[in-house]
Design a protein around this motif. Structure first.
Motif, mmCIF file in Angstrom:
data_model
loop_
_atom_site.group_PDB
_atom_site.id
_atom_site.type_symbol
_atom_site.label_atom_id
_atom_site.label_comp_id
_atom_site.label_asym_id
_atom_site.label_seq_id
_atom_site.Cartn_x
_atom_site.Cartn_y
_atom_site.Cartn_z
ATOM 1 N N MET A 1 0.624 -1.134 -0.160
ATOM 2 C CA MET A 1 0.070 -0.133 -0.146
ATOM 3 C C MET A 1 0.942 1.221 -0.133
ATOM 4 O O MET A 1 2.024 1.311 0.471
ATOM 5 C CB MET A 1 -0.954 0.259 1.221
ATOM 6 N N SER A 2 0.430 2.253 -0.697
ATOM 7 C CA SER A 2 1.052 3.561 -0.481
ATOM 8 C C SER A 2 0.968 4.147 0.827
ATOM 9 O O SER A 2 0.191 3.738 1.837
ATOM 10 C CB SER A 2 0.300 4.421 -1.562
ATOM 11 N N ALA A 3 1.997 5.151 1.302
ATOM 12 C CA ALA A 3 2.092 5.610 2.431
ATOM 13 C C ALA A 3 0.796 6.404 2.775
ATOM 14 O O ALA A 3 0.383 7.043 1.886
ATOM 15 C CB ALA A 3 3.211 6.543 2.843
ATOM 16 N N GLN A 4 0.465 6.576 4.017
ATOM 17 C CA GLN A 4 -0.589 7.274 4.571
ATOM 18 C C GLN A 4 0.103 8.341 5.584
ATOM 19 O O GLN A 4 0.938 7.844 6.205
ATOM 20 C CB GLN A 4 -1.855 6.556 5.211
ATOM 21 N N VAL A 5 -0.252 9.598 5.511
ATOM 22 C CA VAL A 5 0.254 10.411 6.408
ATOM 23 C C VAL A 5 -0.460 10.284 7.848
ATOM 24 O O VAL A 5 -1.551 9.959 8.062
ATOM 25 C CB VAL A 5 -0.268 11.857 6.256
ATOM 26 N N ASN A 6 0.600 10.157 9.044
ATOM 27 C CA ASN A 6 0.163 9.659 10.497
ATOM 28 C C ASN A 6 -0.764 10.837 11.124
ATOM 29 O O ASN A 6 -0.830 11.746 10.790
ATOM 30 C CB ASN A 6 1.536 9.973 11.221
ATOM 31 N N SER A 7 -1.996 10.215 11.613
ATOM 32 C CA SER A 7 -3.008 10.816 11.889
ATOM 33 C C SER A 7 -2.454 11.959 13.125
ATOM 34 O O SER A 7 -3.233 12.894 13.189
ATOM 35 C CB SER A 7 -4.026 10.167 12.501
ATOM 36 N N GLU A 8 -1.538 11.744 13.816
ATOM 37 C CA GLU A 8 -1.054 12.603 14.893
ATOM 38 C C GLU A 8 -0.574 13.692 14.361
ATOM 39 O O GLU A 8 -0.793 14.921 14.528
ATOM 40 C CB GLU A 8 -0.259 11.808 15.827
ATOM 41 N N THR A 9 0.192 13.566 12.931
ATOM 42 C CA THR A 9 0.797 14.628 12.314
ATOM 43 C C THR A 9 -0.427 15.416 11.656
ATOM 44 O O THR A 9 -0.330 16.672 11.620
ATOM 45 C CB THR A 9 1.551 14.269 11.059
ATOM 46 N N HIS A 181 -0.614 10.555 -2.288
ATOM 47 C CA HIS A 181 -0.657 10.984 -3.300
ATOM 48 C C HIS A 181 -0.755 12.700 -3.569
ATOM 49 O O HIS A 181 -0.036 13.577 -4.511
ATOM 50 C CB HIS A 181 -1.487 10.752 -4.533
ATOM 51 N N GLY A 182 -1.092 13.241 -2.524
ATOM 52 C CA GLY A 182 -1.358 14.832 -2.425
ATOM 53 C C GLY A 182 -1.859 15.468 -3.353
ATOM 54 O O GLY A 182 -2.002 16.757 -3.170
ATOM 55 N N VAL A 183 -2.952 14.975 -4.214
ATOM 56 C CA VAL A 183 -3.693 15.587 -5.116
ATOM 57 C C VAL A 183 -4.916 16.057 -4.530
ATOM 58 O O VAL A 183 -5.805 15.430 -3.962
ATOM 59 C CB VAL A 183 -4.007 14.669 -6.468
ATOM 60 N N SER A 184 -5.181 17.188 -4.532
ATOM 61 C CA SER A 184 -6.444 17.771 -3.856
ATOM 62 C C SER A 184 -7.603 18.069 -4.798
ATOM 63 O O SER A 184 -7.458 17.783 -6.075
ATOM 64 C CB SER A 184 -5.868 19.417 -3.373
ATOM 65 N N VAL A 185 -8.821 18.211 -4.057
ATOM 66 C CA VAL A 185 -10.194 18.511 -4.846
ATOM 67 C C VAL A 185 -9.858 19.623 -5.932
ATOM 68 O O VAL A 185 -10.384 19.413 -6.950
ATOM 69 C CB VAL A 185 -11.281 18.617 -3.704
ATOM 70 N N GLU A 202 -1.123 5.597 -9.653
ATOM 71 C CA GLU A 202 -0.205 4.653 -8.933
ATOM 72 C C GLU A 202 -0.609 4.181 -7.412
ATOM 73 O O GLU A 202 -0.523 3.106 -6.935
ATOM 74 C CB GLU A 202 1.268 5.215 -8.673
ATOM 75 N N ASP A 203 -1.597 5.193 -6.619
ATOM 76 C CA ASP A 203 -1.944 5.118 -5.418
ATOM 77 C C ASP A 203 -3.184 4.129 -5.468
ATOM 78 O O ASP A 203 -3.253 3.261 -4.839
ATOM 79 C CB ASP A 203 -2.360 6.483 -4.855
ATOM 80 N N GLN A 204 -3.970 4.163 -6.466
ATOM 81 C CA GLN A 204 -5.040 3.247 -6.831
ATOM 82 C C GLN A 204 -4.584 1.889 -6.803
ATOM 83 O O GLN A 204 -5.090 0.939 -6.322
ATOM 84 C CB GLN A 204 -5.982 3.780 -7.945
ATOM 85 N N ALA A 205 -3.603 1.854 -7.820
ATOM 86 C CA ALA A 205 -3.008 0.673 -8.203
ATOM 87 C C ALA A 205 -2.387 -0.223 -6.764
ATOM 88 O O ALA A 205 -2.373 -1.608 -6.569
ATOM 89 C CB ALA A 205 -2.027 0.530 -9.215
ATOM 90 N N ALA A 206 -1.606 0.625 -6.087
ATOM 91 C CA ALA A 206 -1.064 0.081 -4.831
ATOM 92 C C ALA A 206 -1.769 -0.325 -3.707
ATOM 93 O O ALA A 206 -1.799 -1.241 -2.936
ATOM 94 C CB ALA A 206 0.069 1.213 -4.187
ATOM 95 N N THR A 207 -2.931 0.380 -3.438
ATOM 96 C CA THR A 207 -3.920 0.430 -2.413
ATOM 97 C C THR A 207 -5.116 -0.579 -2.792
ATOM 98 O O THR A 207 -5.741 -1.229 -1.851
ATOM 99 C CB THR A 207 -4.413 1.665 -1.944
ATOM 100 N N GLY A 208 -5.554 -0.553 -3.989
ATOM 101 C CA GLY A 208 -6.762 -1.269 -4.268
ATOM 102 C C GLY A 208 -7.915 -0.373 -4.146
ATOM 103 O O GLY A 208 -8.838 -1.041 -4.427
#
Length: 226
Positions: A1-9, A181-185, A202-208
């Motif tokens: 899976m692609s990385a997710q930003v930590n919720s605490e951050t 991926h960092g892409v905004s609305v 790429e994020d879609q492919a990595a995470t499903g």
């Protein structure tokens, strides 16, 4: 899976706030489509959130509104206040047709796929930008409203309901996850660059986790997918 930003951050600056919860006040005549449910107003007390939106809310034009990827529409109070100052008129909660008027959390600059927890139960996922239409322009009664709204790009975001429950004004909004991926609305609305399109795919492919169909359609139209 692609990385997710930590919720605490994500929440170092504190949670956002659900300022108003809005549902349709009355169907409004519209010469373009017959009637519109754009006239939404704030309601008191807890409101039930279902997979297809808020209880007692409706969409008159179900071709372009509603469905799981557009179950709820959120708009930032800061963006509404900018419009109020520019137009020299009040923009109360629901006036843009939004269900949630929020503060302290991005809507137009929210990352596609990020998730919010609202109150103690409800979890939603950012999906799509709002596309201004002629019904919106007639509701506003402002010259060149579609082009002005488009040029500004403060379009707010649609939300998919991940976990149902109840929400009410005053609830905290916490961003609990955000795709890398960092892409905004706003990026999607303005037209993603090749780099942004590739990052989403790429994020879609990595995470499903599939992107909303309307985003995939836009990427196909721009030639970013087969």
């Amino acid at each position: 899976m692609s990385a997710q930003v930590n919720s605490e951050t994500l929440n170092q600056q504190g949670p956002g706030t659900l300022e108003q919860v809005c549902v349709v006040h009355a169907l409004k005549p519209d010469r373009g489509i017959g009637v519109t449910a754009i006239d939404k107003r704030a309601v008191a007390g807890p409101v039930k959130v279902t997979k297809v939106g808020l209880y007692a809310d409706v969409q008159a034009d179900r071709v372009h509104h509603g469905g799981h990827d557009q179950a709820i529409y959120a708009y930032s109070s800061a963006e509404a206040q900018r419009w109020a100052g520019e137009l020299d008129r009040e923009i109360p909660g629901g006036f843009f047709g939004e269900n949630l008027r929020v503060a302290g959390v991005e809507t137009s600059d929210a990352i596609v796929g990020e998730r919010w927890r609202i109150g103690g139960d409800v979890v939603v996922e950012v999906t799509l930008p709002r596309t201004p239409c002629s019904t919106f322009a007639r509701h506003m009664g402002e010259d060149d409203w579609v082009s002005r709204f488009t040029e500004r790009g403060d379009v707010g975001c649609y939300l998919r309901v991940v976990r149902v429950g109840k929400v009410r004004a005053g609830d905290a909004i916490v961003v609990v996850s955000r795709p890398a991926h960092g892409v905004s609305v706003r990026d999607v609305f303005m037209g993603p660059t090749p780099v942004q399109a590739r990052a989403m795919l790429e994020d879609q492919a990595a995470t499903g986790v599939p992107l909303p169909e309307k985003i995939l359609k836009k990427l196909r139209q721009l030639g970013f997918t087969d």
